[in-house]
Design a protein around this motif. Sequence first.
Motif, mmCIF file in Angstrom:
data_model
loop_
_atom_site.group_PDB
_atom_site.id
_atom_site.type_symbol
_atom_site.label_atom_id
_atom_site.label_comp_id
_atom_site.label_asym_id
_atom_site.label_seq_id
_atom_site.Cartn_x
_atom_site.Cartn_y
_atom_site.Cartn_z
ATOM 1 N N PHE A 197 20.962 39.989 -14.119
ATOM 2 C CA PHE A 197 20.656 41.357 -13.695
ATOM 3 C C PHE A 197 21.903 41.960 -13.060
ATOM 4 O O PHE A 197 22.536 41.357 -12.202
ATOM 5 N N ASP A 198 22.274 43.145 -13.502
ATOM 6 C CA ASP A 198 23.455 43.831 -12.979
ATOM 7 C C ASP A 198 22.993 45.127 -12.307
ATOM 8 O O ASP A 198 22.662 46.098 -12.995
ATOM 9 N N PRO A 199 22.952 45.160 -10.968
ATOM 10 C CA PRO A 199 22.456 46.360 -10.279
ATOM 11 C C PRO A 199 23.336 47.589 -10.510
ATOM 12 O O PRO A 199 22.877 48.712 -10.333
ATOM 13 N N GLY A 200 24.574 47.390 -10.948
ATOM 14 C CA GLY A 200 25.466 48.522 -11.199
ATOM 15 C C GLY A 200 25.373 49.079 -12.608
ATOM 16 O O GLY A 200 25.906 50.146 -12.901
ATOM 17 N N PHE A 201 24.672 48.378 -13.513
ATOM 18 C CA PHE A 201 24.575 48.840 -14.895
ATOM 19 C C PHE A 201 23.625 50.022 -15.007
ATOM 20 O O PHE A 201 22.505 49.983 -14.514
ATOM 21 N N LYS A 202 24.089 51.077 -15.645
ATOM 22 C CA LYS A 202 23.254 52.247 -15.905
ATOM 23 C C LYS A 202 23.228 52.497 -17.405
ATOM 24 O O LYS A 202 24.276 52.704 -18.019
ATOM 25 N N ASN A 203 22.055 52.473 -17.970
ATOM 26 C CA ASN A 203 21.901 52.756 -19.396
ATOM 27 C C ASN A 203 22.301 54.217 -19.622
ATOM 28 O O ASN A 203 21.700 55.121 -19.045
ATOM 29 N N PRO A 204 23.316 54.468 -20.460
ATOM 30 C CA PRO A 204 23.791 55.846 -20.636
ATOM 31 C C PRO A 204 22.765 56.776 -21.282
ATOM 32 O O PRO A 204 22.875 57.992 -21.170
ATOM 33 N N HIS A 205 21.747 56.224 -21.914
ATOM 34 C CA HIS A 205 20.743 57.060 -22.583
ATOM 35 C C HIS A 205 19.454 57.169 -21.778
ATOM 36 O O HIS A 205 18.445 57.661 -22.267
ATOM 37 N N LYS A 206 19.480 56.721 -20.533
ATOM 38 C CA LYS A 206 18.295 56.763 -19.675
ATOM 39 C C LYS A 206 18.218 58.063 -18.876
ATOM 40 O O LYS A 206 17.220 58.348 -18.245
ATOM 41 N N GLU A 207 19.250 58.834 -18.924
ATOM 42 C CA GLU A 207 19.323 60.093 -18.169
ATOM 43 C C GLU A 207 18.355 61.122 -18.763
ATOM 44 O O GLU A 207 18.263 61.281 -19.967
ATOM 45 N N TYR A 208 17.636 61.823 -17.892
ATOM 46 C CA TYR A 208 16.787 62.927 -18.346
ATOM 47 C C TYR A 208 17.672 64.154 -18.469
ATOM 48 O O TYR A 208 18.224 64.655 -17.484
ATOM 49 N N ASN A 209 17.851 64.637 -19.704
ATOM 50 C CA ASN A 209 18.742 65.759 -19.939
ATOM 51 C C ASN A 209 18.281 66.473 -21.204
ATOM 52 O O ASN A 209 18.593 66.034 -22.320
ATOM 53 N N VAL A 210 17.536 67.533 -21.040
ATOM 54 C CA VAL A 210 16.955 68.258 -22.170
ATOM 55 C C VAL A 210 18.037 68.818 -23.095
ATOM 56 O O VAL A 210 17.902 68.786 -24.318
ATOM 57 N N GLU A 211 19.137 69.307 -22.523
ATOM 58 C CA GLU A 211 20.207 69.864 -23.361
ATOM 59 C C GLU A 211 20.848 68.784 -24.239
ATOM 60 O O GLU A 211 21.105 69.008 -25.418
ATOM 61 N N LYS A 212 21.099 67.610 -23.658
ATOM 62 C CA LYS A 212 21.626 66.496 -24.457
ATOM 63 C C LYS A 212 20.617 66.084 -25.525
ATOM 64 O O LYS A 212 20.989 65.759 -26.647
ATOM 65 N N ALA A 213 19.348 66.073 -25.162
ATOM 66 C CA ALA A 213 18.296 65.724 -26.119
ATOM 67 C C ALA A 213 18.345 66.678 -27.312
ATOM 68 O O ALA A 213 18.277 66.241 -28.468
ATOM 69 N N LYS A 214 18.518 67.962 -27.030
ATOM 70 C CA LYS A 214 18.583 68.956 -28.116
ATOM 71 C C LYS A 214 19.828 68.742 -28.981
ATOM 72 O O LYS A 214 19.776 68.893 -30.204
ATOM 73 N N GLU A 215 20.950 68.395 -28.338
ATOM 74 C CA GLU A 215 22.186 68.123 -29.094
ATOM 75 C C GLU A 215 21.999 66.948 -30.038
ATOM 76 O O GLU A 215 22.393 67.005 -31.210
ATOM 77 N N PHE A 216 21.397 65.862 -29.531
ATOM 78 C CA PHE A 216 21.187 64.692 -30.378
ATOM 79 C C PHE A 216 20.160 64.963 -31.467
ATOM 80 O O PHE A 216 20.270 64.439 -32.572
ATOM 81 N N LEU A 217 19.167 65.785 -31.170
ATOM 82 C CA LEU A 217 18.175 66.145 -32.190
ATOM 83 C C LEU A 217 18.852 66.910 -33.320
ATOM 84 O O LEU A 217 18.564 66.682 -34.498
#
Length: 196
Positions: A57-77
């Motif tokens: 377990f790495d407490p410093g690891f952040k999944n880059p796709h776990k962020e809530y970001n509607v604008e990014k979601a629209k870009e990827f869509l």
Amino acid sequence: PDVVYISFNMEDPLLGKNANLRKALAYAYDTETSKKKFYNDQALIAHSPIAPGMEGFDPGFKNPHKEYNVEKAKEFLKKAGYPEGKGLPTLEYSTSGSSTTRQMAEYLAQQLEKIGVKINIVSNSWPQFQDRIRQKKAQMFGIAWGADYPDAENMLQLLYGKNVSPGPNNANFRNKTYDELYEKAQKLPPGPERTK
């Protein structure tokens, strides 16, 4: 330790082949609000399948796709080929028949609607739900895994290619490099080399 997650069936011809679509769906989901609504703000947001307290377990690891970001979601869509959801068929989300899982599915539908994605919620009895997953018929679904023993291997088996449905890898994820590392770790005794 227990991990609750939304799974994509990687053998599904639409979701399994379109990483940008999966990223769009991930960015569109507000996990923080979900944690407050459904877990009384008493859960940790998972960034990997390895739970706190387990080796690896790495407490410093952040999944880059776990962020809530509607604008990014629209870009990827849009990158996925479905700007504003245009041309994207209605996705199917399978769930068990409890009122809580139904509410969680409806919350997911509200989140995805913000980017133009529609889902059809398919409620099943628990045995029917398990059958849909084992038979690889569920396109997306919410599920949990409770560790049988406190070792990362117990969680990482959920992504091991030889464990695809009807095994515990119900996402049907396969990755040669991942499988090789998993197999190597299985042969090592506990310690830094295995953890790495």
